[in-house]
Structure formats: structure tokens, C-alpha cells
Design a protein around this motif. Structure first.
Motif, PDB file in Angstrom:
ATOM      1  N   SER A   1       0.817  -1.338   0.004  1.00  0.00           N
ATOM      2  CA  SER A   1      -0.028  -0.023  -0.053  1.00  0.00           C
ATOM      3  C   SER A   1       0.763   1.274   0.176  1.00  0.00           C
ATOM      4  CB  SER A   1      -0.996   0.227   1.178  1.00  0.00           C
ATOM      5  OG  SER A   1      -0.124   0.188   2.498  1.00  0.00           O
ATOM      6  N   GLY A   2       2.325   1.106   0.061  1.00  0.00           N
ATOM      7  CA  GLY A   2       2.956   2.140  -0.174  1.00  0.00           C
ATOM      8  C   GLY A   2       3.449   2.761   1.124  1.00  0.00           C
ATOM      9  N   LYS A   3       3.083   2.300   2.309  1.00  0.00           N
ATOM     10  CA  LYS A   3       3.813   2.639   3.509  1.00  0.00           C
ATOM     11  C   LYS A   3       5.164   2.221   3.986  1.00  0.00           C
ATOM     12  CE  LYS A   3      -0.353   4.005   5.599  1.00  0.00           C
ATOM     13  NZ  LYS A   3      -0.646   5.170   5.801  1.00  0.00           N
ATOM     14  N   THR A   4       5.922   3.106   4.400  1.00  0.00           N
ATOM     15  CA  THR A   4       7.345   2.694   4.554  1.00  0.00           C
ATOM     16  C   THR A   4       7.858   2.614   6.188  1.00  0.00           C
ATOM     17  OG1 THR A   4       7.718   5.364   4.718  1.00  0.00           O
ATOM     18  CG2 THR A   4       8.262   4.213   2.652  1.00  0.00           C
TER      19      THR A   4
ATOM     20  N   GLY B   1      21.179   7.648   6.098  1.00  0.00           N
ATOM     21  CA  GLY B   1      20.739   8.459   5.261  1.00  0.00           C
ATOM     22  C   GLY B   1      21.154   8.389   3.727  1.00  0.00           C
ATOM     23  N   ASN B   2      22.345   7.856   3.349  1.00  0.00           N
ATOM     24  CA  ASN B   2      22.906   7.813   1.874  1.00  0.00           C
ATOM     25  C   ASN B   2      21.860   6.568   1.310  1.00  0.00           C
ATOM     26  OD1 ASN B   2      24.896   9.437   1.979  1.00  0.00           O
ATOM     27  ND2 ASN B   2      26.482   7.906   2.123  1.00  0.00           N
ATOM     28  N   PHE B   3      21.593   5.797   1.992  1.00  0.00           N
ATOM     29  CA  PHE B   3      20.556   4.596   1.625  1.00  0.00           C
ATOM     30  C   PHE B   3      19.102   5.383   1.155  1.00  0.00           C
ATOM     31  CE2 PHE B   3      17.200   1.788   2.018  1.00  0.00           C
ATOM     32  CZ  PHE B   3      17.158   0.940   0.950  1.00  0.00           C
ATOM     33  N   LEU B   4      18.840   6.186   1.946  1.00  0.00           N
ATOM     34  CA  LEU B   4      17.272   6.506   1.929  1.00  0.00           C
ATOM     35  C   LEU B   4      17.408   7.790   0.771  1.00  0.00           C
ATOM     36  CD1 LEU B   4      16.316   7.040   5.820  1.00  0.00           C
ATOM     37  CD2 LEU B   4      15.490   5.170   3.999  1.00  0.00           C
TER      38      LEU B   4
ATOM     39  N   GLN C   1       9.617  10.416   3.320  1.00  0.00           N
ATOM     40  CA  GLN C   1       8.806  10.501   4.368  1.00  0.00           C
ATOM     41  C   GLN C   1       8.611   8.697   5.017  1.00  0.00           C
ATOM     42  OE1 GLN C   1       4.742  12.429   5.018  1.00  0.00           O
ATOM     43  NE2 GLN C   1       4.002  10.282   5.197  1.00  0.00           N
ATOM     44  N   ILE C   2       9.075   8.705   6.098  1.00  0.00           N
ATOM     45  CA  ILE C   2       8.914   7.313   6.851  1.00  0.00           C
ATOM     46  C   ILE C   2       7.535   7.275   7.497  1.00  0.00           C
ATOM     47  CG2 ILE C   2       9.953   5.752   8.230  1.00  0.00           C
ATOM     48  CD1 ILE C   2      12.516   6.929   7.347  1.00  0.00           C
ATOM     49  N   ASP C   3       6.767   6.267   7.134  1.00  0.00           N
ATOM     50  CA  ASP C   3       5.588   6.100   8.181  1.00  0.00           C
ATOM     51  C   ASP C   3       5.721   5.543   9.514  1.00  0.00           C
ATOM     52  OD1 ASP C   3       3.550   7.296   5.922  1.00  0.00           O
ATOM     53  OD2 ASP C   3       4.628   5.665   4.760  1.00  0.00           O
TER      54      ASP C   3
ATOM     55  N   TYR D   1      13.067  12.836   7.907  1.00  0.00           N
ATOM     56  CA  TYR D   1      12.212  12.177   7.141  1.00  0.00           C
ATOM     57  C   TYR D   1      10.693  12.345   7.540  1.00  0.00           C
ATOM     58  CZ  TYR D   1      16.413  10.602   5.178  1.00  0.00           C
ATOM     59  OH  TYR D   1      17.810  10.593   4.411  1.00  0.00           O
ATOM     60  N   LYS D   2      10.433  13.166   8.506  1.00  0.00           N
ATOM     61  CA  LYS D   2       8.953  13.550   8.866  1.00  0.00           C
ATOM     62  C   LYS D   2       8.504  12.084   9.237  1.00  0.00           C
ATOM     63  CE  LYS D   2       9.477  17.843   8.475  1.00  0.00           C
ATOM     64  NZ  LYS D   2       9.679  18.617   9.756  1.00  0.00           N
ATOM     65  N   VAL D   3       9.019  11.525  10.178  1.00  0.00           N
ATOM     66  CA  VAL D   3       8.539  10.153  10.440  1.00  0.00           C
ATOM     67  C   VAL D   3       6.956  10.348  11.177  1.00  0.00           C
ATOM     68  CG1 VAL D   3       8.672   8.421  12.363  1.00  0.00           C
ATOM     69  CG2 VAL D   3      10.876   9.209  10.948  1.00  0.00           C
ATOM     70  N   GLN D   4       6.157   9.673  10.666  1.00  0.00           N
ATOM     71  CA  GLN D   4       4.522   9.816  11.168  1.00  0.00           C
ATOM     72  C   GLN D   4       4.284   9.064  12.354  1.00  0.00           C
ATOM     73  OE1 GLN D   4       2.619  11.829   9.295  1.00  0.00           O
ATOM     74  NE2 GLN D   4       4.655  12.423   8.744  1.00  0.00           N
ATOM     75  N   ASN D   5       5.062   7.863  12.758  1.00  0.00           N
ATOM     76  CA  ASN D   5       4.770   7.183  13.986  1.00  0.00           C
ATOM     77  C   ASN D   5       6.248   6.634  14.607  1.00  0.00           C
ATOM     78  OD1 ASN D   5       1.703   6.817  14.018  1.00  0.00           O
ATOM     79  ND2 ASN D   5       2.265   6.540  11.826  1.00  0.00           N
TER      80      ASN D   5
END
Length: 734
Positions: free
Chosen positions: A548-551, A567-570, A577-579, A601-605
Motif C-alpha cells: 500500500s506504499g507505507k514505509t 541517510g545515503n541509502f534513503l 517520508q517514513i511512516d 524524514y518527517k516520521v509519522q509514527n
């Protein structure tokens, strides 16, 4: 310089042979190394370019009438010389790059226990452990020209001590996640190991000149300064940030002053200026001054491990001095080109080092933009000194912009102001520190170091003030975008000698290409649910994207290179954004790494697994952009949106392993050392897994049989990060 006749069309650029060699060298090294890493597109493009030059060179020798229009514009002689330069440079540096990569890659030893004899070069205290940089390495009686970083539980060790022990060597890979690990090249640390005191023998020895000099400098600084200031002073003298505290690192990074910590052109300029000042006071002749400065810079390069930025600045300084002695006009573009050629001939893989890119980007930006901006600032009534200073800062910022965006992802807008205030203070501090340390190496004069600390405090305090203004997150640049960006800079510069309208048209066309490339590299990628990343230097961090596209980013550590590797990998995957961010066994010294990921990465949770007191989490809560995203999971199990199921295996208050189920894809990740009995009695292990990740813990790993249960073939042999695929009963190195 080759001049075209008056009948020929006006030149677009002045012909600079060294620049052409440098650009060809970059193309040759980049394309060859990328081919070794599995990407053949750059090699194909460079091959077409070389083939074109070969065709033109051949025609210029035998059938000049075939390309009459081309030769009319560029001239037969000019075309012949240019093509010859390209062909020779391409062949020579392709060979150098190939040999360098193959030799560096083939230095690897099999993963097993060895009898090791080595001498201590440096010591570093870290919590209750001591880390030793070992040189003069002899393995099973054979000499090797690399260093080993060893961890030992206790004891005092002096530089020069000779240690003999048996240990398992853990390789620091030259290629990690498809990228060149240039830290190996600069430190020459190819292996890590842990020393067991039971089989260690030690003999007193004498340190080499360079090791003794660096260790004595370290002692002088730490005996007469606070620990934080001494670590900072050592970093700005030698470029070694291992003793630099996280607090100081954040202060200079957020204040737009991180370049102060990396020994580069600015430091070399201050060093050469100070040495010349003393020599001129002593009325030393110009030719003698050159040789003295050459000797000082050679020693300084050795002390800084021939860092690309120090090497580049040293070559340029010597070229400038040599031109003045010979009475020849020095060409800045040719100087930087010569420096680049020498650096890449010395070590081709430095092309992939961020320090190399930032160093040359800085000088390129200053050469291209500084004069233009200085004229602009003078028109708006800036004082000459202010106009010159600001124009240099602007030029350096524009020159390094692609690499800052690519590797660091943040930019400090206050840097235009902070550099005006702090750099002049730093120049005084650096010169005083340099002379203070030099004199104290000869005779004890501690008051000079104390006086230097006064200016260190001023520099740090002003930097701390500017760091409060914060940073902004930048867009991502890939290599192609960076190349196009520099082409635009060159087209817009005075070096591109066409009419203004033509110049604007060319620059705008390139800008359109840049916009398209940036749009492409900043668009989110579509990932497969089973795509993952693991890095043995950062405690096995895994990354997943669901259908569903969640990271999801699983696990963090207190490793100081965590943000760099992850950081280099991402960045390479264009993750914006990381969910879900899962953190296990959180401790205070993980705060910096966790908050960096959360805020960048504006982590949501954010989920912390385990039991924590409010005091433990207070620092983290204050360092992340919103406390509402933080969730504490004390029971070790969680189900997220029926897509992700996580179960933890706890022993006491420590999470030893974690099971992740993402749809029908199951992963077992071992986080800490566990015993065979612990595994056999825990139901989490009695399952089928698509992939298993473990990491060596001293001398134990566990072979997992994914067919049903744990294999009875668990051994006491150490191994690197291991992975096991479905229907396979063997381990292989990831």
C-alpha cells in the motif's frame, strides 16, 4: 596556449590543456569504477566520447577534407591536440582507476581467526572500552600495509607498544551498498577486531615520528583544555573528528560552519600565510621560502593522512608560489585542474569522497562567481572588504550546493552571516593554536594553549548563537543533476565567451534539463514490499515498503556513522517520508540518531519498544518535531493496519530479536547476542522466515534452518552479517 587564426570563428572557451585532462580524468575514473560496481551506462557514454575523439584525431591525420566544417571552426591543430589529450588521458587514468580498484578490493582476507602482531599508533577511550589503531600489521607472519581498529576491554596502552594476539578479523568493506567507502582510503583501516586479554602479549616499543607527533599534540591539548575544546582543537588541526563531541558537531553544522571542522583550503591558507609571515620576518629569499613551505605542507599532509581537500589546497598553494617565483601569471582554473589530476593519480577512488567533491566544488564556485558578485555588491555600496568576503561566501555556497543537497540534505541560511563573523575569529584562533602546539612540542609553554582556548571559546560561543537559527531541508541531487548544474554555472560565467543573449539561451536550455532531472530524482520511487537494506556498521537497519506504499525503518543504533549510512541509502531511494520508525532498546546516546531520522524524514509514527521512565525520554521528546508521534510499546508486540505484525523476543529488559511480518513476507532480525538454549525455548524462532538477519557477536553466530526450526549446525565460528533465503540451508555474506 593554442590560438585560432583571425579567419576562424571566435573561441567559446580559452584552451586549457590541464582542464581538459582533468575533465577527461574525471570521466575515465567515474565510468570505470561505476562499471566495476555494476553500472555500465557511464562507461558506454564515456566510450562513445572517446571513440568520437579517436575518429576526429584519425581524420585530422589522414583525411582533413572529411570534416571541413568542423576543422574550420576549431582548427586542425587545435582539434588534433585536444583529441590527443583526451585519448591519452582516458587510457592512462582508466588503467590507473582499474588497477587501484582491483588492488584495493583484493586486499580482503578470508573471514577466520588469525595470529596478529601489530604496533599501537593511537588510543581512544570510549565508555568502558579502549579502541586501538594498530599499524605495522603482521598476520600469520606476513606483513600487510593496512591498519586495524581493535577494541579491548581494559588496560592502558601507549603509542609504539607491540601487541601479539589471536583474533577474528572483521572486514571493513571497500564497497558498501553499492557505494565506495572512502573512509577506508583515508584512515587505511581495513579490519576491525576484538582483543581477548587472555591471549594478548604486550611489549613496550617506540612510536614512529608521525604517531608520536600526533599523540604528543593530543596530550598537550587535553592537558591544557577542557575535553570538548581539546577534541575540537584536534579536529581543526588534523581533520580527525573522532574526539569531537556530538554537541560541537551540531553547533557548527547548524550554524553553517561545518567546513571549519574539515581541514581544507581555508586552513592551508592560514597555515601558509603564517609560515610566510615568519619567513619574511627572517628575510628568507623567495626560492628558499618555497622549499620551506613545501616541507611544511608535506608534513601536514602526512599528519592529515593526505586528505583530498588538504592535498588539493597544498598543490594549489605551491603552484601559486612557484608562479610568483618564476614570474609567470598563475591561472586559477589550470591550478585547480593540476591539483585534481595529481590527487586522482595518487588515489583514483577519492573521486567518490565527499571531501574531494566539496573541496573542488568550493574552489570552482569561488572562481566562477566571486568576481561577478563582488562587482554586484560594490554597485549597491558595500565596502570593498565586505563585498569581497560576502562574494567568496556566496561563491563557495553555490559551488558546493549539489553535494550538500546530495549528502547532507540540510542547509543553514544563516551561513552567509555566520561566516562573516566567525571565520575571522577562527583565523586568529587557528594560527595561535598552531604556533602554541608547535612551540609546546619543543618546550613546555602551557600558557600559549590556555590563550588559544580563549579564542576557541569565542569561536564556539558565536557558532552556538548562529546555530539557534536552524536549518532547512534541501531537495535531492543525483550525479547527473550535479553535472548539469556545474555546466549551467560555467555557461553563465565569464569563461564562456559568447554574447549575453546566446549565453542566456544556453544556460536556460541547460536549466530546463536540470529541472527535469531534479523532478525525476525527487519523485518517490515505487518499492517492492520485500526490498530491504542492512548495514553491518549500523546494527542491521532494515527498510521496507508495503504494497500500500507505507514505509518502515526498523532499528536504530548509537553508532556515529548511523545517519551517514542510513541517510545515503534513503537518499538513493528518494525516500521523503517514513511512516513507521521502530526503535528497540533505546538509550540516551541514541537520541541524536533517532531525532535526526524523525526530523529529516518527517516520521509519522515513532515506536519505542521496551519500558522507559519519563526522564529517559525527556530529551528525545524535546528534540523531535512533534511529541504526538511517539508511542511506547511495553509488551513487545504490535499489529499495524493489518499489514505489519511485529513480535519481540525479550530476555529480562533487553530485546534480543524481532520478528517482522509484512503481508506474507517474514523477516527475523537478531539484535543482540543470544544463546542456543534461548533460541530453542522461544516460540518466535520456531517459524518459517523468508530471510534471517544476524550479526556476529564476538565469536558466535547461529545458522537458522528456515524449513522448520533452528538447525543443529550452530557453530562457534564467527561470521559477518548473514542472511538465509527460503529453501536454503547455508549462510552467505550479505
Amino acid at each position: 596556449m593554442v590560438k585560432l587564426t583571425s579567419k576562424q570563428m571566435k573561441r567559446f572557451f580559452n584552451f586549457r590543456p590541464l582542464l581538459l585532462i582533468f575533465l577527461t580524468t574525471i570521466g575515465a575514473v567515474y565510468s570505470v569504477i561505476k562499471a566495476f560496481l555494476g553500472s555500465f551506462v557511464p562507461l558506454a557514454i564515456f566510450g562513445v566520447f572517446v571513440l568520437f575523439n579517436l575518429v576526429v584525431f584519425t581524420i585530422s591525420l589522414f583525411k582533413k577534407d572529411v570534416l571541413q566544417g568542423f576543422f574550420k571552426v576549431f582548427g586542425v591543430k587545435s582539434a588534433k591536440i585536444c583529441c590527443a589529450i583526451v585519448l591519452i588521458s582516458a587510457v592512462v587514468f582508466s588503467a590507473i582507476a582499474s588497477i587501484t580498484f582491483v588492488v584495493s578490493k583484493n586486499m580482503a582476507l578470508p573471514n577466520e581467526n588469525y595470529n596478529i602482531t601489530a604496533s599501537v599508533k593511537e588510543t581512544l577511550k570510549e565508555d568502558d572500552k579502549t579502541k586501538l589503531l594498530l599499524g605495522n600489521v603482521k598476520i600469520n607472519g606476513k606483513d600487510y600495509n593496512f591498519n586495524i581498529l581493535a577494541t579491548v576491554q581494559e588496560g592502558e596502552y601507549d603509542a609504539g607498544d607491540v601487541l601479539s594476539f589471536n583474533s577474528y578479523l572483521y572486514q571493513s568493506k571497500l564497497v558498501n551498498n553499492g557505494r565506495i567507502n572512502t573512509n577506508i582510503l583515508k584512515t587505511n583501516v581495513h579490519y576491525y577486531c576484538t582483543i581477548n586479554l587472555d591471549n594478548l602479549t604486550r611489549q613496550s616499543g617506540k612510536a614512529g615520528f608521525v604517531d608520536a607527533l600526533k599523540n604528543n599534540t593530543k596530550s598537550i591539548l587535553f592537558d591544557n583544555m577542557t575535553e570538548e575544546n581539546a577534541g575540537f582543537a584536534y579536529a581543526v588541526l588534523f581533520g580527525d573528528k573522532s574526539l569531537l563531541t556530538d554537541t560541537y558537531t551540531d553547533i557548527f553544522r547548524n550554524g553553517g560552519l561545518a567546513h571549519i571542522l574539515a581541514v581544507s583550503g581555508m586552513h592551508i591558507a592560514f597555515l601558509v600565510g603564517a609560515v610566510l609571515f615568519v619567513l619574511r620576518l627572517c628575510k628568507v629569499k623567495n626560492r628558499a621560502q618555497f622549499f620551506v613551505v613545501f616541507g611544511v605542507l608535506l608534513l601536514y599532509n602526512v599528519l592529515c593522512n593526505f586528505s583530498p581537500s588538504v592535498f588539493r589546497a597544498s598543490v594549489m598553494s605551491l603552484c601559486l608560489m612557484l608562479g610568483m617565483i618564476l614570474g609567470e601569471r598563475s591561472d586559477s582554473i589550470s591550478n585547480i585542474s593540476l591539483a585534481g589530476i595529481i590527487v586522482l593519480a595518487f588515489q583514483s577512488l577519492y573521486l567518490f569522497d565527499v571531501g574531494f567533491l566539496l573541496s573542488f566544488g568550493t574552489v570552482f564556485g569561488i572562481f566562477i562567481f566571486a568576481k561577478t558578485f563582488e562587482k554586484l555588491f560594490r554597485k549597491i555600496k558595500f565596502q570593498k572588504f565586505l563585498a569581497s568576503s560576502v562574494s567568496v561566501i556566496v561563491g563557495a555556497t553555490l559551488g558546493t550546493l549539489p553535494w550538500v543537497c546530495k549528502y547532507f540534505k540540510i542547509l543553514a541560511p544563516i551561513s552567509f552571516v555566520s561566516n562573516l563573523f566567525v571565520v575571522p575569529l577562527f583565523s586568529i584562533m587557528y594560527v595561535l593554536l598552531l604556533f602554541g602546539v608547535a612551540l609546546n612540542l619543543i618546550v613546555s609553554l602551557p600558557f600559549l594553549i590556555v590563550a588559544s582556548q580563549f579564542f576557541v571559546n569565542i569561536v564556539v560561543q558565536w557558532s552556538a548563537v548562529f546555530s539557534k537559527f536552524g536549518v532547512i531541508t534541501t531537495i535531492n541531487f543525483d550525479t547527473l543533476s550535479a553535472i548539469i548544474y556545474y555546466v549551467i554555472c560555467l555557461l553563465a560565467s565569464p569563461y564562456f565567451m559568447v554574447k549575453t543573449k546566446s549565453k542566456m539561451l544556453c544556460a536556460l536550455s541547460a536549466l530546463l534539463m536540470l529541472t527535469s532531472c531534479l523532478a525525476n530524482c525527487n519523485s518517490a520511487k515505487i518499492h517492492n514490499k520485500n526490498m530491504l537494506f542492512a548495514n553491518e556498521n549500523t546494527s542491521k537497519t532494515l527498510f521496507f515498503t508495503t504494497e500500500s506504499g507505507k514505509t518502515l525503518l526498523n532499528n536504530a543504533s548509537n553508532d556515529k556513522y548511523f545517519t551517514y549510512h542510513v541517510g545515503n541509502f534513503l537518499a538513493g531511494e528518494n525516500v521523503k517520508q517514513i511512516d513507521y520508525f521502530m526503535v528497540y532498546n533505546y538509550v540516551d546516546d541514541m537520541q541524536k540518531n533517532v531525532s535526526y531520522i524523525v526530523n529529516t524524514y518527517k516520521v509519522q509514527n515513532l515506536y519505542l519498544f521496551g519500558e522507559y521512565t519519563s526522564g529517559t525520554l525527556l530529551g528525545l521528546i524535546n528534540s523531535i518535531y512533534s511529541s504526538s508521534i511517539l508511542n511506547v510499546v511495553s509488551n513487545g508486540s504490535i499489529n499495524l493496519d493489518d499489514e505489519i505484525v511485529i513480535d519481540c523476543f525479550n530476555v529480562g529488559n533487553t530485546i534480543k530479536a524481532v520478528s517482522l511480518k509484512i503481508q506474507d513476507y517474514k523477516t527475523l532480525q537478531i539484535l543482540n547476542s543470544v544463546t542456543k538454549n534461548e533460541i530453542l525455548t522461544e516460540s518466535i524462532f520456531a517459524q518459517n522466515f523468508n530471510i534471517v538477519y544476524a550479526k556476529r557477536y564476538y565469536s558466535r553466530y547461529f545458522a537458522i534452518n528456515t524449513e522448520n526450526f533452528i538447525s543443529s549446525s550452530a557453530t562457534e565460528t564467527a561470521d559477518n552479517l548473514i542472511a538465509l533465503q527460503p529453501d536454503e540451508s547455508y549462510c552467505f555474506e550479505f
